[in-house]
Design a protein around this motif. Structure first.
Motif, PDB file in Angstrom:
ATOM      1  N   PHE A 237      -5.185  -7.051  -4.383  1.00 30.05           N
ATOM      2  CA  PHE A 237      -3.977  -7.546  -3.700  1.00 30.05           C
ATOM      3  C   PHE A 237      -3.777  -9.066  -3.819  1.00 30.05           C
ATOM      4  O   PHE A 237      -2.674  -9.516  -4.148  1.00 30.05           O
ATOM      5  CB  PHE A 237      -4.009  -7.102  -2.239  1.00 30.05           C
ATOM      6  CG  PHE A 237      -2.799  -7.497  -1.441  1.00 30.05           C
ATOM      7  CD1 PHE A 237      -1.532  -7.101  -1.833  1.00 30.05           C
ATOM      8  CD2 PHE A 237      -2.926  -8.247  -0.283  1.00 30.05           C
ATOM      9  CE1 PHE A 237      -0.410  -7.459  -1.092  1.00 30.05           C
ATOM     10  CE2 PHE A 237      -1.817  -8.608   0.463  1.00 30.05           C
ATOM     11  CZ  PHE A 237      -0.557  -8.214   0.055  1.00 30.05           C
TER      12      PHE A 237
ATOM     13  N   ALA B 144       0.812  -1.213   0.000  1.00 29.97           N
ATOM     14  CA  ALA B 144       0.000   0.000   0.000  1.00 29.97           C
ATOM     15  C   ALA B 144       0.846   1.264   0.000  1.00 29.97           C
ATOM     16  O   ALA B 144       0.456   2.288  -0.574  1.00 29.97           O
ATOM     17  CB  ALA B 144      -0.940   0.001   1.201  1.00 29.97           C
ATOM     18  N   SER B 145       2.010   1.215   0.641  1.00 31.21           N
ATOM     19  CA  SER B 145       2.863   2.398   0.723  1.00 31.21           C
ATOM     20  C   SER B 145       3.760   2.562  -0.498  1.00 31.21           C
ATOM     21  O   SER B 145       4.438   3.584  -0.630  1.00 31.21           O
ATOM     22  CB  SER B 145       3.721   2.344   1.992  1.00 31.21           C
ATOM     23  OG  SER B 145       4.571   1.212   1.976  1.00 31.21           O
TER      24      SER B 145
ATOM     25  N   GLN C  26      -6.662   4.110  -5.420  1.00 30.62           N
ATOM     26  CA  GLN C  26      -5.864   3.227  -4.574  1.00 30.62           C
ATOM     27  C   GLN C  26      -6.732   2.120  -3.984  1.00 30.62           C
ATOM     28  O   GLN C  26      -6.303   0.969  -3.885  1.00 30.62           O
ATOM     29  CB  GLN C  26      -5.167   3.993  -3.459  1.00 30.62           C
ATOM     30  CG  GLN C  26      -4.162   3.103  -2.715  1.00 30.62           C
ATOM     31  CD  GLN C  26      -3.443   3.822  -1.604  1.00 30.62           C
ATOM     32  OE1 GLN C  26      -4.079   4.385  -0.727  1.00 30.62           O
ATOM     33  NE2 GLN C  26      -2.115   3.789  -1.637  1.00 30.62           N
ATOM     34  N   ARG C  27      -7.948   2.456  -3.614  1.00 28.49           N
ATOM     35  CA  ARG C  27      -8.866   1.435  -3.088  1.00 28.49           C
ATOM     36  C   ARG C  27      -9.074   0.329  -4.114  1.00 28.49           C
ATOM     37  O   ARG C  27      -9.026  -0.859  -3.781  1.00 28.49           O
ATOM     38  CB  ARG C  27     -10.199   2.072  -2.715  1.00 28.49           C
ATOM     39  CG  ARG C  27     -11.226   1.086  -2.153  1.00 28.49           C
ATOM     40  CD  ARG C  27     -12.513   1.812  -1.784  1.00 28.49           C
ATOM     41  NE  ARG C  27     -13.474   0.905  -1.174  1.00 28.49           N
ATOM     42  CZ  ARG C  27     -14.338   0.150  -1.858  1.00 28.49           C
ATOM     43  NH1 ARG C  27     -14.347   0.207  -3.185  1.00 28.49           N
ATOM     44  NH2 ARG C  27     -15.188  -0.635  -1.222  1.00 28.49           N
TER      45      ARG C  27
ATOM     46  N   LEU D 159      -5.900  -1.796  -4.240  1.00 28.90           N
ATOM     47  CA  LEU D 159      -5.707  -2.642  -3.062  1.00 28.90           C
ATOM     48  C   LEU D 159      -6.665  -3.845  -3.068  1.00 28.90           C
ATOM     49  O   LEU D 159      -6.338  -4.900  -2.525  1.00 28.90           O
ATOM     50  CB  LEU D 159      -5.884  -1.828  -1.784  1.00 28.90           C
ATOM     51  CG  LEU D 159      -4.847  -0.715  -1.544  1.00 28.90           C
ATOM     52  CD1 LEU D 159      -5.136   0.006  -0.238  1.00 28.90           C
ATOM     53  CD2 LEU D 159      -3.436  -1.266  -1.549  1.00 28.90           C
TER      54      LEU D 159
END
Length: 541
Positions: A370, A353-354, A363-364, A367
């Motif tokens: 993933f 995430a970083s 970004q959601r 993620l």
């Protein structure tokens, strides 16, 4: 896992001489034969050999002593406890994030176990450019072999996880050769959490091998003690000063008020790792007549490409790095356009995430992918070209270290080519979409679309996501005083009782994951140091 044997706690119960933090304050003064700064790859190997020769040894480690009982596969605990600056150390301009260990065992406690001997092309360049005639494949081979035996470094014969196999399959589709990576493990549980500390003691890091061996032979270990400086006089080190720090590195004060320790030794070994080792010498006012101290510090700058597949990848599961390709190193002249090594890193939620770009909804959405995400990384081989001279370690106003590392057009050209190579492999492996880690990039669904987009992206610092886990140089070896900081035997050119035994002595980057290069080189240098100090011959066994 809680019922597994913990060799560190067992050793402490047996009476190991370990002080610092919760284990009690160090005395104001210690006298010994050899003081070693650090406890990572170079320090650990050196400590075992010196202790085996009967010398009194003191190791000084800035970070805390943690062990398998503490390693619970939680990123939220591992990064602040085991890494420099909570895994957020950055170059001076914040363009590159640097992962370095900061605990007993150093980076060997948290690395991903990838083990390569120093490439022949790298050694040849050192011979030609830095006068290191004795640094050749034949001369180093026995020292590598001893380290490999001692640390159980062997090819990983277990089938690769899906994360690594995607690299193998994609490369094969493009007729690119890929191979297995050797790993320093014994009885590995294939958990995939090597970067968070091994909870089963399978990783043969310094934490469970050479440091326990040295402590069993009577060596002392000071933890949570930061080395401030050497005291120098008449071309020699006369003392080492260190101070108590908290587990996070903040200044500490003991109940007795004693915050500093002075160590007086016959010989000193600096093995704090690139960035920290040059910084100690800079704080000490060490002689630097030719301006090499802290210079030529290399990072293997890393760029990454993230892909989404229809099937589950679960890149956090299984041995973290087991497949690589050197195709893009071997097809480039070592002093030509920058070459790069490709590997498949493990993914964990916080680090993922970083690292990926975007915010909010974008970004959601990323993620959410993933479990199906696969990332490739490219290690850029810096240090072999006039436009890739590395960075410079400097001191901030408070004496702490920072690395200034310019990302030149030459390096950024390699970054663009590496992104293109990785994306093509991922599409060849069947990726549904690929996202090069660049602030202006988007997810692309075809190779031609991705290729055209990346060719048009501005390859600039801060826009192009860059990371590093391999810091090398700053105290470079050289066959002549005017070409480096350290003599071929590991002794500082101007300080006769100071040796440097870590990755800071490499005159360029390695062009491969460097831990075995440190093990082999330190093994050789430490055996020479033992002979010099005692007249005895010892070896890793």
């Amino acid at each position: 896992m809680s019922q597994l044997q913990d060799p560190i706690r067992d050793g402490l119960q047996r009476g190991w001489k370990v002080l610092g933090g919760a284990l009690g304050p160090a005395p104001a003064k210690i006298v010994c034969d050899v003081a070693i700064v650090g406890s990572g790859a170079g320090a650990g190997v050196t400590a075992e050999l010196l202790a085996k020769a009967g010398l009194s040894v003191v190791m000084v480690e800035e970070g805390p002593l943690k062990s398998s009982s503490d390693f619970n596969q939680k990123e939220s605990e591992a990064y602040p406890q085991l890494y420099q600056e909570s895994a957020a150390r950055k170059t001076e301009d914040k363009a590159i994030n640097i992962l370095q260990g900061r605990c007993v065992g150093g980076s060997t406690t948290v690395n991903w176990t990838s083990s390569f001997r120093t490439p022949a092309a790298t050694l040849k360049y050192w011979q030609d450019e830095f006068g290191l005639a004795d640094y050749n494949v034949k001369a180093l081979a026995p020292y590598f072999a001893q380290a490999e035996k001692r640390l159980n470094i062997l090819p990983w014969l277990t089938a690769p996880n899906e994360n690594n196999d995607l690299l193998r399959r994609g490369a094969a589709k493009l007729n690119i050769q890929a191979a297995a990576i050797s790993r320093n493990v014994k009885g590995c549980w294939n958990l995939g959490s090597c970067g968070l500390g091994c909870p089963t003691n399978a990783k043969q890091s310094m934490l469970v091998t050479t440091i326990p061996a040295a402590l069993d032979l009577g060596a002392q270990l000071l933890t949570e003690m930061q080395v401030e400086r050497f005291e120098l006089a008449n071309g020699k080190v006369t003392a080492l000063y260190c101070k108590n720090v908290m587990p996070n590195g903040a200044p500490a004060q003991t109940e007795r008020g004693q915050t500093a320790t002075k160590i007086i030794a016959k010989h000193y070994v600096l093995a704090g790792g690139a960035i920290n080792s040059p910084a100690v010498l800079l704080r000490s006012g060490a002689p630097d007549p030719h301006g090499w101290l802290g210079a030529r510090t290399f990072l293997h700058p890393v760029v990454m490409s993230s892909a989404v597949f229809s099937q589950k990848v679960e890149a956090w599961n299984g041995a973290p790095q087991t497949i690589y390709t050197d195709h893009f190193l071997n097809t480039q002249a070592i002093d030509g356009p920058i070459g790069y090594k490709l590997e498949a890193p493990p993914l964990h939620p916080v680090i993922f995430a970083s690292t990926v770009p975007g915010m909010g909804q974008s970004q959601r959405d990323l993620l959410k992918t993933f479990p199906n995400n696969h990332t490739l990384l490219a290690l850029l081989r810096d240090g072999f070209h006039e436009q890739s001279r590395g960075g410079q370690v400097r001191l901030r106003g408070d004496g702490s270290a920072v690395l200034a590392y310019p990302l030149t057009d030459y390096v950024m050209d390699g970054a663009r080519r590496a992104l293109l190579s990785m994306m093509e492999i991922q599409f060849a492996a069947g990726a549904l979409q690929v996202l090069p880690l660049h602030e202006m990039a988007q997810s692309y669904t075809t190779w031609p679309q991705a290729r055209d987009a990346v060719n048009a992206l501005p390859m600039k610092p801060m826009l192009t996501k860059m990371v590093s886990a391999h810091v090398m140089g700053g105290c470079g070896l050289a066959g002549q005083e005017k070409l480096g900081v350290t003599r071929p035997d590991g002794v500082h050119w101007q300080l006769e009782n100071l040796s440097i035994h870590d990755g800071s002595i490499f005159p360029t980057s390695i062009g491969a994951n460097p831990q075995l290069s440190v093990y082999g080189t330190a093994n050789r240098l430490a055996q020479g140091l033992v002979s010099k100090l005692t007249g005895r011959a010892v070896a890793l066994a």
